[in-house]
Design a protein around this motif. Structure first.
Motif, PDB file in Angstrom:
ATOM      1  N   LEU A  68     -16.843  47.188 -20.845  1.00 49.89           N
ATOM      2  CA  LEU A  68     -16.324  47.257 -22.208  1.00 49.89           C
ATOM      3  C   LEU A  68     -17.459  47.165 -23.219  1.00 49.89           C
ATOM      4  CD1 LEU A  68     -14.151  47.126 -24.430  1.00 49.89           C
ATOM      5  CD2 LEU A  68     -13.936  44.688 -23.915  1.00 49.89           C
ATOM      6  N   GLN A  69     -18.361  46.235 -23.018  1.00 53.30           N
ATOM      7  CA  GLN A  69     -19.474  46.057 -23.955  1.00 53.30           C
ATOM      8  C   GLN A  69     -20.388  47.280 -23.970  1.00 53.30           C
ATOM      9  OE1 GLN A  69     -19.559  43.483 -26.185  1.00 53.30           O
ATOM     10  NE2 GLN A  69     -21.067  44.835 -27.106  1.00 53.30           N
ATOM     11  N   LYS A  70     -20.661  47.856 -22.792  1.00 55.70           N
ATOM     12  CA  LYS A  70     -21.486  49.076 -22.727  1.00 55.70           C
ATOM     13  C   LYS A  70     -20.816  50.216 -23.484  1.00 55.70           C
ATOM     14  CE  LYS A  70     -23.758  48.517 -18.273  1.00 55.70           C
ATOM     15  NZ  LYS A  70     -23.835  49.060 -16.907  1.00 55.70           N
ATOM     16  N   ARG A  71     -19.519  50.386 -23.264  1.00 56.93           N
ATOM     17  CA  ARG A  71     -18.777  51.470 -23.926  1.00 56.93           C
ATOM     18  C   ARG A  71     -18.782  51.272 -25.436  1.00 56.93           C
ATOM     19  NH1 ARG A  71     -14.446  55.045 -22.113  1.00 56.93           N
ATOM     20  NH2 ARG A  71     -15.537  54.726 -20.158  1.00 56.93           N
ATOM     21  N   LEU A  72     -18.527  50.051 -25.870  1.00 58.06           N
ATOM     22  CA  LEU A  72     -18.489  49.755 -27.294  1.00 58.06           C
ATOM     23  C   LEU A  72     -19.846  50.005 -27.942  1.00 58.06           C
ATOM     24  CD1 LEU A  72     -17.202  48.621 -29.876  1.00 58.06           C
ATOM     25  CD2 LEU A  72     -17.746  46.326 -29.024  1.00 58.06           C
ATOM     26  N   THR A  73     -20.905  49.471 -27.359  1.00 58.69           N
ATOM     27  CA  THR A  73     -22.247  49.601 -27.927  1.00 58.69           C
ATOM     28  C   THR A  73     -22.666  51.067 -28.022  1.00 58.69           C
ATOM     29  OG1 THR A  73     -22.847  47.434 -27.060  1.00 58.69           O
ATOM     30  CG2 THR A  73     -24.659  48.908 -27.654  1.00 58.69           C
ATOM     31  N   ALA A  74     -22.491  51.821 -26.947  1.00 59.35           N
ATOM     32  CA  ALA A  74     -22.910  53.227 -26.938  1.00 59.35           C
ATOM     33  C   ALA A  74     -22.063  54.067 -27.886  1.00 59.35           C
ATOM     34  CB  ALA A  74     -22.831  53.786 -25.519  1.00 59.35           C
ATOM     35  N   SER A  75     -20.766  53.933 -27.787  1.00 59.55           N
ATOM     36  CA  SER A  75     -19.877  54.747 -28.629  1.00 59.55           C
ATOM     37  C   SER A  75     -20.076  54.451 -30.107  1.00 59.55           C
ATOM     38  CB  SER A  75     -18.408  54.490 -28.266  1.00 59.55           C
ATOM     39  OG  SER A  75     -18.156  54.832 -26.942  1.00 59.55           O
ATOM     40  N   LEU A 119     -13.625  45.027 -32.866  1.00 59.67           N
ATOM     41  CA  LEU A 119     -13.740  43.680 -32.295  1.00 59.67           C
ATOM     42  C   LEU A 119     -12.404  42.935 -32.346  1.00 59.67           C
ATOM     43  CD1 LEU A 119     -17.205  42.516 -33.693  1.00 59.67           C
ATOM     44  CD2 LEU A 119     -16.691  43.480 -31.425  1.00 59.67           C
ATOM     45  N   GLN A 120     -11.678  43.101 -33.436  1.00 65.47           N
ATOM     46  CA  GLN A 120     -10.370  42.451 -33.557  1.00 65.47           C
ATOM     47  C   GLN A 120      -9.385  43.012 -32.535  1.00 65.47           C
ATOM     48  OE1 GLN A 120      -9.361  39.844 -35.564  1.00 65.47           O
ATOM     49  NE2 GLN A 120     -11.551  39.659 -35.927  1.00 65.47           N
ATOM     50  N   CYS A 121      -9.458  44.307 -32.260  1.00 66.89           N
ATOM     51  CA  CYS A 121      -8.582  44.911 -31.242  1.00 66.89           C
ATOM     52  C   CYS A 121      -8.886  44.333 -29.865  1.00 66.89           C
ATOM     53  CB  CYS A 121      -8.746  46.430 -31.239  1.00 66.89           C
ATOM     54  SG  CYS A 121      -8.035  47.222 -32.711  1.00 66.89           S
ATOM     55  N   ILE A 122     -10.151  44.147 -29.558  1.00 70.14           N
ATOM     56  CA  ILE A 122     -10.539  43.533 -28.277  1.00 70.14           C
ATOM     57  C   ILE A 122     -10.017  42.107 -28.210  1.00 70.14           C
ATOM     58  CG2 ILE A 122     -12.506  42.717 -26.919  1.00 70.14           C
ATOM     59  CD1 ILE A 122     -14.061  45.191 -28.096  1.00 70.14           C
ATOM     60  N   PHE A 141       1.259  43.937 -23.833  1.00 70.38           N
ATOM     61  CA  PHE A 141       2.459  44.713 -23.489  1.00 70.38           C
ATOM     62  C   PHE A 141       2.375  46.111 -24.100  1.00 70.38           C
ATOM     63  CE2 PHE A 141       6.623  46.105 -25.123  1.00 70.38           C
ATOM     64  CZ  PHE A 141       7.256  46.393 -23.922  1.00 70.38           C
ATOM     65  N   TRP A 142       2.011  46.174 -25.383  1.00 73.89           N
ATOM     66  CA  TRP A 142       1.920  47.449 -26.096  1.00 73.89           C
ATOM     67  C   TRP A 142       0.941  48.396 -25.410  1.00 73.89           C
ATOM     68  CZ3 TRP A 142       4.257  50.498 -29.344  1.00 73.89           C
ATOM     69  CH2 TRP A 142       3.551  51.451 -30.056  1.00 73.89           C
ATOM     70  N   ILE A 143      -0.244  47.894 -25.095  1.00 70.26           N
ATOM     71  CA  ILE A 143      -1.266  48.742 -24.481  1.00 70.26           C
ATOM     72  C   ILE A 143      -0.862  49.145 -23.066  1.00 70.26           C
ATOM     73  CG2 ILE A 143      -3.663  48.772 -23.654  1.00 70.26           C
ATOM     74  CD1 ILE A 143      -4.339  47.148 -26.211  1.00 70.26           C
ATOM     75  N   ARG A 144      -0.382  48.191 -22.277  1.00 70.38           N
ATOM     76  CA  ARG A 144       0.045  48.515 -20.914  1.00 70.38           C
ATOM     77  C   ARG A 144       1.146  49.571 -20.932  1.00 70.38           C
ATOM     78  NH1 ARG A 144       0.043  45.606 -15.767  1.00 70.38           N
ATOM     79  NH2 ARG A 144       1.416  46.794 -14.435  1.00 70.38           N
ATOM     80  N   THR A 145       2.102  49.399 -21.845  1.00 69.51           N
ATOM     81  CA  THR A 145       3.214  50.342 -21.933  1.00 69.51           C
ATOM     82  C   THR A 145       2.743  51.721 -22.371  1.00 69.51           C
ATOM     83  OG1 THR A 145       4.749  48.533 -22.386  1.00 69.51           O
ATOM     84  CG2 THR A 145       5.472  50.733 -22.999  1.00 69.51           C
ATOM     85  N   ALA A 146       1.773  51.770 -23.285  1.00 67.58           N
ATOM     86  CA  ALA A 146       1.232  53.066 -23.723  1.00 67.58           C
ATOM     87  C   ALA A 146       0.541  53.791 -22.565  1.00 67.58           C
ATOM     88  CB  ALA A 146       0.262  52.863 -24.876  1.00 67.58           C
ATOM     89  N   PHE A 147      -0.140  53.029 -21.703  1.00 61.87           N
ATOM     90  CA  PHE A 147      -0.830  53.624 -20.547  1.00 61.87           C
ATOM     91  C   PHE A 147       0.117  53.926 -19.395  1.00 61.87           C
ATOM     92  CE2 PHE A 147      -4.704  52.127 -22.548  1.00 61.87           C
ATOM     93  CZ  PHE A 147      -5.634  53.084 -22.163  1.00 61.87           C
ATOM     94  N   LEU A 198     -10.704  56.811 -33.634  1.00 60.15           N
ATOM     95  CA  LEU A 198      -9.614  56.526 -32.687  1.00 60.15           C
ATOM     96  C   LEU A 198     -10.028  56.866 -31.252  1.00 60.15           C
ATOM     97  CD1 LEU A 198      -6.403  57.596 -34.623  1.00 60.15           C
ATOM     98  CD2 LEU A 198      -7.217  55.288 -34.121  1.00 60.15           C
ATOM     99  N   GLY A 199     -10.908  57.859 -31.101  1.00 56.97           N
ATOM    100  CA  GLY A 199     -11.451  58.165 -29.775  1.00 56.97           C
ATOM    101  C   GLY A 199     -12.264  56.997 -29.225  1.00 56.97           C
ATOM    102  N   ILE A 200     -13.033  56.348 -30.092  1.00 55.17           N
ATOM    103  CA  ILE A 200     -13.775  55.152 -29.670  1.00 55.17           C
ATOM    104  C   ILE A 200     -12.799  54.054 -29.279  1.00 55.17           C
ATOM    105  CG2 ILE A 200     -15.316  53.302 -30.442  1.00 55.17           C
ATOM    106  CD1 ILE A 200     -16.645  55.383 -32.277  1.00 55.17           C
ATOM    107  N   LEU A 201     -11.782  53.856 -30.099  1.00 53.36           N
ATOM    108  CA  LEU A 201     -10.771  52.839 -29.793  1.00 53.36           C
ATOM    109  C   LEU A 201     -10.099  53.141 -28.452  1.00 53.36           C
ATOM    110  CD1 LEU A 201      -9.249  50.299 -30.612  1.00 53.36           C
ATOM    111  CD2 LEU A 201      -7.688  51.759 -31.942  1.00 53.36           C
ATOM    112  N   ASP A 202      -9.782  54.400 -28.191  1.00 52.46           N
ATOM    113  CA  ASP A 202      -9.186  54.781 -26.903  1.00 52.46           C
ATOM    114  C   ASP A 202     -10.098  54.404 -25.740  1.00 52.46           C
ATOM    115  OD1 ASP A 202      -6.947  55.869 -28.115  1.00 52.46           O
ATOM    116  OD2 ASP A 202      -7.648  57.943 -27.954  1.00 52.46           O
ATOM    117  N   GLY A 203     -11.393  54.692 -25.885  1.00 52.08           N
ATOM    118  CA  GLY A 203     -12.347  54.362 -24.828  1.00 52.08           C
ATOM    119  C   GLY A 203     -12.423  52.870 -24.579  1.00 52.08           C
ATOM    120  N   ILE A 204     -12.358  52.100 -25.643  1.00 56.85           N
ATOM    121  CA  ILE A 204     -12.391  50.646 -25.509  1.00 56.85           C
ATOM    122  C   ILE A 204     -11.128  50.148 -24.820  1.00 56.85           C
ATOM    123  CG2 ILE A 204     -12.287  48.503 -26.864  1.00 56.85           C
ATOM    124  CD1 ILE A 204     -14.195  49.921 -28.846  1.00 56.85           C
TER     125      ILE A 204
END
Length: 193
Positions: free
Chosen positions: A175-182, A85-88, A99-105, A157-163
């Protein structure tokens, strides 16, 4: 006018438009200087971008270590879920994180190796820190031990990647569907061994 002002404005441009879409001329205009003045502080666009990358990487590691320090006594279920939740929340509110996430992608092709080295070092550090949290929970009987602490951290970390993918591409509902299911599948597997 300082390098900090240039970096602050540049961060917003790179976070929103990526490397290719960020213009030094537009950055200079937004700072209130001539484009040539940027070169007083930075060798060029790459130098500016890489300084922002180093700072963003340090910010993200600092976030993780601070989160762990302030939350390490919480039950592991609350700890891990709140971390997600804090990452979101950080992505929504923090230009350095965006910036960090965009640059990583989307690393610039000519800087790909440097960017990915930073990203992989960050991921390795986060996984190492999470392993210690998960191992402690296993040692204290909060979690079963059929799944190793290393595998549990890697799966997290796989869950975090999906989020992160949904934050960048999907939108709030996806995002909420992915978080809840994962999360529910992950926690079921981790706690029912």
């Amino acid at each position: 006018m300082t390098s900090e002002q240039i970096m602050e404005v540049s961060l917003k441009h790179f976070a929103k438009n990526g490397y290719e879409g960020a213009s030094l001329a537009q950055i200079a205009e937004d700072v209130g200087i001539k484009k040539q003045s940027i070169y007083t502080h930075f060798k060029g666009k790459d130098d500016l971008f890489l300084q922002l990358l180093r700072d963003a990487s340090e910010n993200e590691i600092r976030f993780v270590t601070n989160f762990i320090e302030f939350n390490k006594t919480r039950p592991v279920k609350e700890f891990l879920y709140d971390f997600l939740l804090q990452c979101i929340d950080r992505y929504k509110k923090n230009d350095s994180n965006k910036f960090w996430i965009r640059t990583a992608f989307f690393p610039p092709n000519h800087l790909n190796d440097i960017v990915m080295k930073n990203v992989n070092e960050y991921l390795d550090k986060v996984q190492e820190l999470l392993i210690s949290i998960i191992k402690k929970a296993m040692d204290e009987g909060e979690l079963g031990s059929k799944i190793s602490d290393k595998r549990a951290a890697a799966a997290f970390l796989g869950i975090l990647d999906g989020i992160l993918v949904e934050m960048v591409y999907g939108g709030v509902e996806r995002l909420q569907k992915r978080l809840t299911a994962s999360w529910s599948v992950y926690w079921y597997a981790l706690s029912n061994q």
